[in-house]
Scaffold this motif. Structure first.
Motif, PDB file in Angstrom:
ATOM      1  N   TRP A 166       0.863  -1.293  -0.003  1.00 17.25           N
ATOM      2  CA  TRP A 166       0.181  -0.018  -0.084  1.00 17.25           C
ATOM      3  C   TRP A 166       0.925   1.113  -0.184  1.00 17.25           C
ATOM      4  O   TRP A 166       0.609   2.317  -0.762  1.00 17.25           O
ATOM      5  N   PHE A 231      -3.699  -2.978 -10.491  1.00 18.98           N
ATOM      6  CA  PHE A 231      -4.763  -3.462  -9.541  1.00 18.98           C
ATOM      7  C   PHE A 231      -5.510  -4.610 -10.431  1.00 18.98           C
ATOM      8  O   PHE A 231      -6.426  -5.025  -9.765  1.00 18.98           O
ATOM      9  N   GLN A 233      -6.234  -7.768 -10.195  1.00 19.52           N
ATOM     10  CA  GLN A 233      -5.827  -8.905  -9.336  1.00 19.52           C
ATOM     11  C   GLN A 233      -5.494 -10.210 -10.290  1.00 19.52           C
ATOM     12  O   GLN A 233      -4.708 -11.156  -9.793  1.00 19.52           O
TER      13      GLN A 233
ATOM     14  N   TRP B 166     -12.994   1.058 -12.738  1.00 17.26           N
ATOM     15  CA  TRP B 166     -11.800   1.527 -12.976  1.00 17.26           C
ATOM     16  C   TRP B 166     -11.738   3.120 -13.435  1.00 17.26           C
ATOM     17  O   TRP B 166     -11.077   3.841 -12.830  1.00 17.26           O
ATOM     18  N   PHE B 231      -9.432  -0.357  -1.825  1.00 17.19           N
ATOM     19  CA  PHE B 231      -8.721  -1.537  -2.611  1.00 17.19           C
ATOM     20  C   PHE B 231      -8.641  -2.670  -1.511  1.00 17.19           C
ATOM     21  O   PHE B 231      -7.764  -3.609  -1.907  1.00 17.19           O
ATOM     22  N   GLN B 233      -9.706  -5.847  -0.813  1.00 18.17           N
ATOM     23  CA  GLN B 233     -10.351  -6.718  -1.360  1.00 18.17           C
ATOM     24  C   GLN B 233     -11.366  -7.553  -0.232  1.00 18.17           C
ATOM     25  O   GLN B 233     -12.377  -7.864  -0.887  1.00 18.17           O
TER      26      GLN B 233
END
Lengths: 253, 253
Positions: A166, A231, A233, B166, B231, B233
């Protein structure tokens, strides 16, 4: 074929190579833009306390904290055939070069200020900029101690990893914010009759302003493409999920 | 207890309430900062083409594109007990208010420029700013048609969702970039003897500069906290994973 191999093949197939190639080209374009702006429009380079010394500042900062940094954090997404061992070293090595160049870039601005009796660290650009470089340097040294040196406890690595990721993203976003305000500041100060420049004012949008504004837009698009790839995943290297489970340097022993 | 309930309870337990509360307070602080800066340091508000009209610009832009927008995109992370039906409407509603306020904020700047013979859209701040508002408006209307109106094909929704998410994040990052360069630009233009102001120059860091720079730092920290929460998850609402499977307005019929 093991599950990891299958996952890696799927990742390679789904990774948007076109977006990655575009981001690499935009990175080159950003470096070219900033070199041309400083080198041609602003008179070139020197290290003598003059405006020519200041010209190193945007070149070094954008090359290090935007382009090299962006490519270094993307290393964990691009489906390379490198082992984790090489990926980590390339990540740390690229960021080390970026760190050295960014510190040099800060020195260029500070030396120029000192030589011209301009106070340091007064603008919001300089506040976010110095925070970015300080956080980046801290992050690099903590990352080195935690993930590259073999005597860090595994539990500590596992706890640190999400914060490291992060912080890395936050530093990149800070770099983008600082770059854009820096380009804007440089144009406002240089084209509005200050800094010994005789160009047309910024508000009349002379060719240099158009050029540098376009450079700023290229930096933003590069940054957003890097973050888009980061981003995703599904493009995450499955092997890197467990990278905190064992010390890295023991691999090399 | 079904799997979704268990997942929701786990999500509620792991969601970092302290970071969320901090981000909400920082949002309030940002609005307070920008109101005080424009309302007190810069002389207050009017809609008469003077600098007092321009003062609406930072207030409306930061309130809409940073604070309201940030809270609207966080709605899908905060473990509310609201149904998807209410979550979507609150998201769209909050963003509608943000869109109206941001368009008003742009008008405040354009009207001020016109009244004072200042060219529009010359600075890099204005280039990123107008792109942000245009993308935001486009995103809102496309989002309305695709996710709120019942006659959009489900396959189209499913394809659009990743792009919508996005684009939403990219617009928020653009807002942060634009806000910071805007605060920097305003201070450079106002405190350096232009714009009829008799304050000390920016480089001597007078109280107003300290105040507005701190406001800029608060905006950055707010933005990074929102992105951190976004972010995560594991804080994603599991119910929202399937939200493109069925049209939303049929729920209300």
């Amino acid at each position: 074929m093991c599950t990891l191999d299958v996952l890696n093949i799927k990742r390679k197939m789904s990774f948007p190579v076109s977006i990655y190639v575009l981001s690499v080209w935009l990175g080159f374009l950003c470096v070219m833009f900033v070199c041309l702006w400083s080198g041609t429009w602003r008179g070139g380079f020197a290290w003598d306390g003059s405006f020519l010394q200041f010209n190193w500042h945007p070149v070094l900062m954008v090359t290090s904290l935007v382009v090299l940094y962006g490519n270094a954090i993307l290393l964990y997404r691009v489906p390379l055939t490198w082992s984790r061992w090489w990926c980590k070293r390339a990540h740390a090595g690229l960021l080390f070069v970026a760190m050295v160049l960014s510190v040099l870039g800060v020195c260029a601005a500070f030396d120029f200020h000192t030589a011209n009796n301009i106070p340091h660290l007064y603008s919001l650009h300089s506040w976010t900029g110095i925070s970015t470089v300080a956080l980046f340097t801290l992050q690099w040294f903590v990352g080195l101690c935690a993930f590259l040196l073999p005597w860090t406890p595994l539990a500590f690595r596992a706890h640190l990893k999400p914060l490291h990721i992060w912080m890395g993203i936050a530093i990149f976003i800070l770099s983008l914010i600082t770059s854009l305000s820096g380009i804007n500041e440089k144009l406002l100060l240089t084209l509005n009759g200050r800094n010994g420049s005789n160009t047309k004012p910024y508000a009349t949008l002379p060719a240099e302003a158009l050029f540098a504004n376009s450079f700023g837009i290229a930096v933003v698009i590069f940054g957003l493409l890097v973050l888009k790839l980061l981003f995703g995943q599904k493009w995450k290297n499955p092997e890197s999920e467990n990278e905190t489970d064992r010390p890295l340097l023991t691999d090399a022993r």
